[in-house]
Design an enzyme around this catalytic site. Structure first.
Site, PDB file in Angstrom:
ATOM      1  N   CYS A  60       0.829  -1.210   0.000  1.00 18.62           N
ATOM      2  CA  CYS A  60       0.000   0.000   0.000  1.00 18.62           C
ATOM      3  C   CYS A  60       0.870   1.270   0.000  1.00 18.62           C
ATOM      4  O   CYS A  60       1.687   1.478   0.903  1.00 18.62           O
ATOM      5  CB  CYS A  60      -0.921  -0.034   1.220  1.00 18.62           C
ATOM      6  SG  CYS A  60      -1.553   1.563   1.739  1.00 18.62           S
ATOM      7  N   CYS A  63       0.431   3.507   2.998  1.00 19.49           N
ATOM      8  CA  CYS A  63       1.075   2.903   4.181  1.00 19.49           C
ATOM      9  C   CYS A  63       2.567   3.198   4.184  1.00 19.49           C
ATOM     10  O   CYS A  63       3.156   3.515   5.221  1.00 19.49           O
ATOM     11  CB  CYS A  63       0.840   1.385   4.193  1.00 19.49           C
ATOM     12  SG  CYS A  63      -0.897   0.896   4.175  1.00 19.49           S
ATOM     13  N   CYS A 179       6.520  14.844  -1.980  1.00 16.25           N
ATOM     14  CA  CYS A 179       6.607  13.620  -2.794  1.00 16.25           C
ATOM     15  C   CYS A 179       6.460  12.362  -1.936  1.00 16.25           C
ATOM     16  O   CYS A 179       7.267  12.114  -1.031  1.00 16.25           O
ATOM     17  CB  CYS A 179       7.940  13.613  -3.532  1.00 16.25           C
ATOM     18  SG  CYS A 179       8.486  12.013  -4.128  1.00 16.25           S
ATOM     19  N   CYS A 182       9.399   9.946  -2.112  1.00 14.53           N
ATOM     20  CA  CYS A 182      10.537  10.470  -1.338  1.00 14.53           C
ATOM     21  C   CYS A 182      10.374  10.126   0.138  1.00 14.53           C
ATOM     22  O   CYS A 182      11.335   9.733   0.817  1.00 14.53           O
ATOM     23  CB  CYS A 182      10.654  11.982  -1.502  1.00 14.53           C
ATOM     24  SG  CYS A 182      10.845  12.536  -3.214  1.00 14.53           S
TER      25      CYS A 182
END
Length: 366
Positions: A60, A63, A179, A182
Site C-alpha cells: 500500500c 502505508c 513527494c 521520497c
C-alpha cells in the site's frame, strides 16, 4: 534420589528457559513499533495499557508514506509504559484485520486500557498529530523525539563545497517535501547514511529540489526522488539506477567507493584485504628461516607503494608478518581468537572497525 532430583531440576530450568524465549519472541519489535500478530494481538492489546494500532498492507502506497512518521511515533513513545504503539500486517494476519472491521489501508485505531473496542483515528497522518491524539486518549505527555540524522542536508550555499569536493564520493538524493515516493525512501536512505557514517570519504546527502530549483535544473532533475552519484573523479554526476532497498544502495557504494560495509555499518570479512599482499603472504607462510625474511622484505616494498587507506591496511600486514616471525606461526590463530573475544564485548564502532581490519588481515596468515 539425589541424581534424579538433579535431572528433574535441569529439566525444569530448560523448560523455564524455553518459556522465557517464547515469551520474548511473542512480541517482535521492528524498530520501536510492536509487530502484532494473530497469536499475540489480544495478549498485548486491551490489557493494562492503551494501544494505537496501524493496520496496513506492505504493498500500500499510503502505508509506505505513513511509515517514517509512524516509526518516529514508536520511538517517541518507547518509554511510555502506559501506551503501546503497534502495527498489523493485514496481508499476513487477515483474521485480525477482519475482526476489527478494517476495509482500507492504512487504518489506525485506538484501544483503551482494558478494552478491545476500537476507536478509529481520523486525524492527519503525521507523527505530531498522532502523538497529540495518543496523549489525549492515553493521558500521556510525550513529545515527538528529534531523531538525529546522518544524511547531509545540502543548500545552494553548501552544494558545491560538499558535492564537488574531489576528495569525497557523494550520493545525492534530489527530493520534494510533498513527494510520497521520497517519504517512502527516507527511512532507507537514513539507514544508508548511518551505514557509511564512519567512512570519511563517503557522503550521503540530499537536496530539497523544490526549494533549490536552479540546482535541480542544472543536473537535469525532472522527477522525484532522483539520485545522482558524484565520485571523486567525475563531478558532473552520474544517475543512480539501482534498486531502492538498503542492500542495493550498500552494494552500489561498496562497488563504487571501494568500501566494505554491510547494511548495519559493520565492516565485512573482505575489508582491509589487498590482493597483491595476500599473494605475498601465501609465499611468506609457506617459507621459513631466511626465505621468510626475504619475503618479508618483498611485503615491505609492496606496502611502500600503497596510498590512502590501502597504506593503512598495509601496515597491518607488516605488523602481522613481523609478529609471525617473532612469535611463531601460531601467532595469527591465537591473536584472531583474542580479537574475536574482544569484538563480542560492548565496544565503540571505531574500535570494532580497527579490530575487524586486524582480524581480516590475520586470516591471510592462517
Amino acid at each position: 534420589m539425589g541424581r534424579s532430583e538433579g535431572i528433574r531440576r535441569r529439566i525444569l530450568v530448560a523448560f523455564a528457559v524455553v518459556s522465557l524465549v517464547f515469551a520474548l519472541v511473542t512480541v517482535v519489535a521492528a524498530d520501536d513499533v510492536v509487530v502484532l500478530t494473530e497469536e499475540n494481538f489480544e495478549k498485548e492489546v486491551g490489557r493494562d495499557r492503551g494501544a494505537l494500532v496501524k493496520f496496513y498492507a506492505p504493498w500500500c502506497g499510503h502505508c509506505k508514506k505513513l511509515a517514517p512518521d509512524y516509526e518516529k511515533l514508536g520511538s517517541s513513545f518507547k518509554k511510555a509504559k502506559s501506551v503501546l504503539i503497534g502495527k498489523v500486517d493485514c496481508d499476513e494476519h487477515k483474521s485480525v484485520c477482519s475482526k476489527y472491521g478494517v476495509s482500507g489501508y492504512p487504518t489506525i485505531q485506538w484501544f483503551s486500557k482494558g478494552s478491545l473496542e476500537p476507536k478509529k483515528y481520523e486525524g492527519p497522518r503525521t507523527a505530531e498529530a498522532l502523538a497529540e491524539f495518543v496523549n489525549n486518549e492515553g493521558g500521556t505527555n510525550v513529545k515527538i523525539a528529534a531523531v538525529p540524522s546522518n544524511v547531509v542536508v545540502l543548500t545552494s550555499d553548501t552544494f558545491n563545497e560538499v558535492v564537488l569536493d574531489e576528495t569525497k564520493d557523494v550520493l545525492v538524493e534530489f527530493y520534494a517535501p510533498w513527494c510520497g515516493h521520497c517519504k517512502s525512501l527516507a527511512p532507507t536512505y537514513e539507514k544508508v547514511a548511518t551505514a557509511f557514517k564512519s567512512e570519511e570519504d563517503v557522503v550521503i546527502a540530499n537536496l530539497d529540489a523544490d526549494k533549490y530549483k536552479d540546482l535541480a535544473e542544472k543536473y537535469g532533475v525532472s522527477g522525484y526522488p532522483t539520485l545522482k552519484f558524484f565520485p571523486k573523479g567525475n563531478k558532473e554526476g552520474e544517475d543512480y539506477e539501482g534498486g531502492r532497498d538498503l542492500d542495493d544502495f550498500v552494494s552500489f557504494i561498496n562497488g563504487k567507493c571501494g568500501t566494505s560495509r554491510d547494511g548495519k555499518g559493520q565492516l565485512t570479512s573482505k575489508a582491509g584485504l589487498i590482493d597483491s599482499l595476500d599473494v605475498l603472504v601465501k609465499e611468506f607462510v609457506s617459507a621459513s628461516g631466511d626465505d621468510r625474511k626475504a619475503v618479508f622484505s618483498k611485503i615491505e616494498e609492496e606496502v611502500e607503494k600503497l596510498q590512502g587507506s590501502a597504506a593503512r591496511y598495509g601496515k597491518i600486514y607488516l605488523k602481522a608478518a613481523k609478529n609471525t616471525i617473532d612469535k611463531g606461526s601460531d601467532y595469527a590463530k591465537k591473536e584472531t581468537e583474542r580479537l574475536q573475544r574482544v569484538l563480542e564485548k560492548s565496544i565503540s564502532a571505531a574500535k570494532a572497525d580497527e579490530l575487524t581490519l586486524k582480524k581480516n588481515v590475520l586470516s591471510a596468515f592462517m
